[in-house]
Motif scaffolding. Structure first.
Motif, PDB file in Angstrom:
ATOM      1  N   LEU A 136      77.701  20.771 -46.161  1.00 52.21           N
ATOM      2  CA  LEU A 136      78.008  19.311 -45.637  1.00 52.21           C
ATOM      3  C   LEU A 136      79.862  19.459 -45.361  1.00 52.21           C
ATOM      4  CD1 LEU A 136      76.143  16.977 -48.208  1.00 52.21           C
ATOM      5  CD2 LEU A 136      75.958  17.212 -45.603  1.00 52.21           C
ATOM      6  N   ASP A 137      80.447  20.032 -46.520  1.00 54.91           N
ATOM      7  CA  ASP A 137      81.923  20.216 -46.435  1.00 54.91           C
ATOM      8  C   ASP A 137      82.065  21.054 -44.956  1.00 54.91           C
ATOM      9  OD1 ASP A 137      84.900  20.469 -47.253  1.00 54.91           O
ATOM     10  OD2 ASP A 137      83.974  22.634 -47.251  1.00 54.91           O
ATOM     11  N   GLU A 138      81.387  22.071 -44.573  1.00 56.91           N
ATOM     12  CA  GLU A 138      81.581  22.806 -43.621  1.00 56.91           C
ATOM     13  C   GLU A 138      81.128  21.705 -42.033  1.00 56.91           C
ATOM     14  OE1 GLU A 138      80.544  27.083 -45.676  1.00 56.91           O
ATOM     15  OE2 GLU A 138      78.885  25.933 -44.918  1.00 56.91           O
ATOM     16  N   PHE A 139      80.182  21.361 -42.264  1.00 56.43           N
ATOM     17  CA  PHE A 139      79.965  20.244 -41.253  1.00 56.43           C
ATOM     18  C   PHE A 139      81.056  19.314 -41.068  1.00 56.43           C
ATOM     19  CE2 PHE A 139      78.107  16.156 -39.906  1.00 56.43           C
ATOM     20  CZ  PHE A 139      77.673  16.409 -38.874  1.00 56.43           C
ATOM     21  N   PHE A 140      81.355  18.470 -42.170  1.00 50.86           N
ATOM     22  CA  PHE A 140      82.527  17.429 -41.876  1.00 50.86           C
ATOM     23  C   PHE A 140      83.688  18.090 -41.485  1.00 50.86           C
ATOM     24  CE2 PHE A 140      79.453  14.772 -44.310  1.00 50.86           C
ATOM     25  CZ  PHE A 140      79.141  13.572 -43.412  1.00 50.86           C
ATOM     26  N   GLU A 141      84.093  19.251 -41.739  1.00 47.45           N
ATOM     27  CA  GLU A 141      85.525  19.799 -41.350  1.00 47.45           C
ATOM     28  C   GLU A 141      85.440  20.410 -39.846  1.00 47.45           C
ATOM     29  OE1 GLU A 141      88.859  22.611 -42.767  1.00 47.45           O
ATOM     30  OE2 GLU A 141      87.261  22.581 -44.015  1.00 47.45           O
ATOM     31  N   VAL A 142      84.550  20.731 -39.335  1.00 48.40           N
ATOM     32  CA  VAL A 142      84.349  21.107 -37.923  1.00 48.40           C
ATOM     33  C   VAL A 142      84.085  19.929 -36.972  1.00 48.40           C
ATOM     34  CG1 VAL A 142      83.685  23.525 -38.027  1.00 48.40           C
ATOM     35  CG2 VAL A 142      81.893  21.851 -37.954  1.00 48.40           C
ATOM     36  N   LEU A 143      83.440  18.862 -37.705  1.00 43.90           N
ATOM     37  CA  LEU A 143      82.991  17.525 -37.126  1.00 43.90           C
ATOM     38  C   LEU A 143      84.622  16.817 -36.943  1.00 43.90           C
ATOM     39  CD1 LEU A 143      81.153  15.495 -35.611  1.00 43.90           C
ATOM     40  CD2 LEU A 143      80.989  14.493 -37.957  1.00 43.90           C
ATOM     41  N   THR A 144      85.215  16.724 -37.864  1.00 42.97           N
ATOM     42  CA  THR A 144      86.481  16.131 -38.282  1.00 42.97           C
ATOM     43  C   THR A 144      87.467  16.800 -36.922  1.00 42.97           C
ATOM     44  OG1 THR A 144      86.473  15.374 -40.276  1.00 42.97           O
ATOM     45  CG2 THR A 144      88.497  15.392 -39.455  1.00 42.97           C
ATOM     46  N   TRP A 145      87.358  18.093 -36.905  1.00 39.12           N
ATOM     47  CA  TRP A 145      88.322  18.734 -35.950  1.00 39.12           C
ATOM     48  C   TRP A 145      87.855  18.569 -34.522  1.00 39.12           C
ATOM     49  CZ3 TRP A 145      87.864  24.469 -38.499  1.00 39.12           C
ATOM     50  CH2 TRP A 145      88.678  24.587 -39.712  1.00 39.12           C
ATOM     51  N   ARG A 146      86.625  18.728 -34.282  1.00 38.66           N
ATOM     52  CA  ARG A 146      86.154  17.916 -33.174  1.00 38.66           C
ATOM     53  C   ARG A 146      86.520  16.559 -32.856  1.00 38.66           C
ATOM     54  NH1 ARG A 146      81.641  18.762 -29.375  1.00 38.66           N
ATOM     55  NH2 ARG A 146      82.445  17.786 -27.488  1.00 38.66           N
ATOM     56  N   GLN A 147      86.527  15.640 -33.851  1.00 32.42           N
ATOM     57  CA  GLN A 147      86.741  14.149 -33.489  1.00 32.42           C
ATOM     58  C   GLN A 147      88.490  13.919 -33.124  1.00 32.42           C
ATOM     59  OE1 GLN A 147      86.394  11.812 -37.027  1.00 32.42           O
ATOM     60  NE2 GLN A 147      86.135   9.933 -35.927  1.00 32.42           N
ATOM     61  N   ILE A 148      89.203  14.870 -33.801  1.00 34.44           N
ATOM     62  CA  ILE A 148      90.818  14.623 -33.580  1.00 34.44           C
ATOM     63  C   ILE A 148      90.990  15.570 -32.390  1.00 34.44           C
ATOM     64  CG2 ILE A 148      90.914  13.768 -35.836  1.00 34.44           C
ATOM     65  CD1 ILE A 148      92.132  16.553 -36.611  1.00 34.44           C
ATOM     66  N   GLY A 149      90.363  16.220 -31.867  1.00 31.90           N
ATOM     67  CA  GLY A 149      90.635  16.956 -30.525  1.00 31.90           C
ATOM     68  C   GLY A 149      91.166  18.432 -30.651  1.00 31.90           C
ATOM     69  N   LEU A 150      90.600  18.926 -31.928  1.00 31.31           N
ATOM     70  CA  LEU A 150      91.171  20.395 -32.089  1.00 31.31           C
ATOM     71  C   LEU A 150      90.305  21.482 -31.518  1.00 31.31           C
ATOM     72  CD1 LEU A 150      92.362  20.226 -35.744  1.00 31.31           C
ATOM     73  CD2 LEU A 150      93.923  19.880 -33.633  1.00 31.31           C
ATOM     74  N   HIS A 151      89.188  21.019 -31.181  1.00 40.66           N
ATOM     75  CA  HIS A 151      88.234  21.840 -30.532  1.00 40.66           C
ATOM     76  C   HIS A 151      87.175  20.977 -29.647  1.00 40.66           C
ATOM     77  CE1 HIS A 151      84.286  21.804 -32.696  1.00 40.66           C
ATOM     78  NE2 HIS A 151      85.069  21.378 -33.798  1.00 40.66           N
ATOM     79  N   GLU A 152      86.363  21.723 -28.807  1.00 42.47           N
ATOM     80  CA  GLU A 152      85.210  21.133 -28.118  1.00 42.47           C
ATOM     81  C   GLU A 152      84.078  22.115 -28.138  1.00 42.47           C
ATOM     82  OE1 GLU A 152      86.257  20.336 -23.993  1.00 42.47           O
ATOM     83  OE2 GLU A 152      87.970  19.037 -24.447  1.00 42.47           O
ATOM     84  N   LYS A 153      84.052  22.787 -29.261  1.00 41.02           N
ATOM     85  CA  LYS A 153      83.068  23.690 -29.481  1.00 41.02           C
ATOM     86  C   LYS A 153      81.509  22.894 -30.002  1.00 41.02           C
ATOM     87  CE  LYS A 153      85.460  27.623 -31.127  1.00 41.02           C
ATOM     88  NZ  LYS A 153      85.907  28.536 -32.408  1.00 41.02           N
TER      89      LYS A 153
ATOM     90  N   VAL B 153      88.292  31.379 -40.513  1.00 35.20           N
ATOM     91  CA  VAL B 153      87.770  32.433 -39.880  1.00 35.20           C
ATOM     92  C   VAL B 153      86.411  32.307 -39.170  1.00 35.20           C
ATOM     93  CG1 VAL B 153      87.313  35.037 -40.316  1.00 35.20           C
ATOM     94  CG2 VAL B 153      89.320  34.124 -41.377  1.00 35.20           C
ATOM     95  N   MET B 154      85.590  31.894 -39.850  1.00 33.19           N
ATOM     96  CA  MET B 154      84.209  31.780 -39.242  1.00 33.19           C
ATOM     97  C   MET B 154      84.125  30.986 -38.054  1.00 33.19           C
ATOM     98  SD  MET B 154      81.877  31.044 -42.676  1.00 33.19           S
ATOM     99  CE  MET B 154      80.268  31.049 -41.755  1.00 33.19           C
ATOM    100  N   PHE B 155      85.049  29.845 -38.127  1.00 31.60           N
ATOM    101  CA  PHE B 155      85.010  29.061 -37.238  1.00 31.60           C
ATOM    102  C   PHE B 155      86.056  29.638 -35.865  1.00 31.60           C
ATOM    103  CE2 PHE B 155      87.597  25.836 -34.415  1.00 31.60           C
ATOM    104  CZ  PHE B 155      86.634  25.166 -33.884  1.00 31.60           C
ATOM    105  N   MET B 156      86.914  30.350 -36.020  1.00 27.89           N
ATOM    106  CA  MET B 156      87.843  30.961 -34.961  1.00 27.89           C
ATOM    107  C   MET B 156      87.089  31.973 -34.561  1.00 27.89           C
ATOM    108  SD  MET B 156      90.548  29.194 -34.817  1.00 27.89           S
ATOM    109  CE  MET B 156      91.641  30.415 -33.955  1.00 27.89           C
ATOM    110  N   ASN B 157      85.941  32.686 -34.992  1.00 25.90           N
ATOM    111  CA  ASN B 157      85.140  33.749 -34.398  1.00 25.90           C
ATOM    112  C   ASN B 157      83.769  33.252 -33.796  1.00 25.90           C
ATOM    113  OD1 ASN B 157      86.619  36.619 -34.791  1.00 25.90           O
ATOM    114  ND2 ASN B 157      87.048  35.416 -36.689  1.00 25.90           N
ATOM    115  N   SER B 158      83.687  31.925 -33.572  1.00 25.98           N
ATOM    116  CA  SER B 158      82.293  31.539 -32.930  1.00 25.98           C
ATOM    117  C   SER B 158      82.447  30.637 -31.757  1.00 25.98           C
ATOM    118  CB  SER B 158      81.795  30.751 -33.888  1.00 25.98           C
ATOM    119  OG  SER B 158      82.337  29.637 -34.409  1.00 25.98           O
ATOM    120  N   ASP B 159      81.569  30.537 -31.071  1.00 26.29           N
ATOM    121  CA  ASP B 159      81.566  29.553 -29.809  1.00 26.29           C
ATOM    122  C   ASP B 159      80.985  28.410 -29.956  1.00 26.29           C
ATOM    123  OD1 ASP B 159      83.014  31.733 -28.007  1.00 26.29           O
ATOM    124  OD2 ASP B 159      81.236  32.893 -28.395  1.00 26.29           O
ATOM    125  N   ALA B 160      79.885  28.484 -31.040  1.00 22.07           N
ATOM    126  CA  ALA B 160      79.051  27.470 -31.557  1.00 22.07           C
ATOM    127  C   ALA B 160      78.966  27.318 -32.766  1.00 22.07           C
ATOM    128  CB  ALA B 160      77.764  27.203 -30.608  1.00 22.07           C
TER     129      ALA B 160
END
Length: 184
Positions: free
Chosen positions: A114-131, A96-103
């Motif tokens: 760390l968990d939060e950082f690695f989750e959004v970093l992994t999502w970025r790495q596999i092409g799920l977002h470009e935030k 929910v936090m990720f979906m409601n943010s631009d950065a």
């Protein structure tokens, strides 16, 4: 009328030992409010979370807090936010936090941050977002993490492009410049 831009802030539910962490958390909150960006955060009123939120609210900033039911008491979920979302679990909270943010901005914190950082970093790495993802490197707090990421690349567990998916900003002024470039 311009679209409301929102910044997700992941940070500690504790203040840490260095007073600079709380100082920078407050400055991030004030900056988000002054820039007209909505703070999206974990809804707690403790640690760095509380510092960011109190500062944003004191400056008249817009806020969205997201907290799982099991942490309402422990993290002293704020009730005076512009919007409050209570989730079933931690995974839903992050989504929910990720979906409601631009950065995304990650301030000093512990295992949860760390968990939060690695989750959004992994999502970025596999092409799920470009935030854009930013680490606020207060007093070099994230230097060991950045070194670890370099080791991951050097050992062949990630491509060098991993470096391009996040930026470590040494101070709030630099972070603000990066956010302006990303959100405006």
């Amino acid at each position: 009328m311009s679209q409301l831009r929102s910044v997700c802030v992941f940070c500690g539910s504790r203040a840490g030992l260095n007073p600079a962490f709380a100082r920078d958390a407050r400055e991030v909150g004030r900056t988000l409010a002054r820039e007209g960006w909505r703070l999206v955060y974990g809804a707690g009123d403790v640690g760095l979370m509380g510092e960011v939120a109190r500062a944003a609210l004191a400056e008249g900033g817009q806020t969205m807090g997201v907290i799982p039911t099991h942490l309402l008491a422990r993290e002293q979920g704020r009730r005076d936010l512009g919007q409050m979302v209570v989730t079933e679990n931690m995974h839903e909270r992050k989504k929910v936090m990720f979906m409601n943010s631009d950065a995304i901005v990650v301030l000093p914190g512990g295992a949860g941050s760390l968990d939060e950082f690695f989750e959004v970093l992994t999502w970025r790495q596999i092409g799920l977002h470009e935030k854009p993802i930013f680490l606020l490197d207060t007093d070099g707090y994230w230097k060991p993490l950045v070194a670890l990421m370099e080791a991951v690349i050097a050992q062949g567990f990630a491509e060098g492009a991993l470096r391009d998916y996040y930026v470590a900003a040494p101070d709030v002024a630099t972070l603000t410049s990066h956010l302006r470039a990303a959100l405006c």
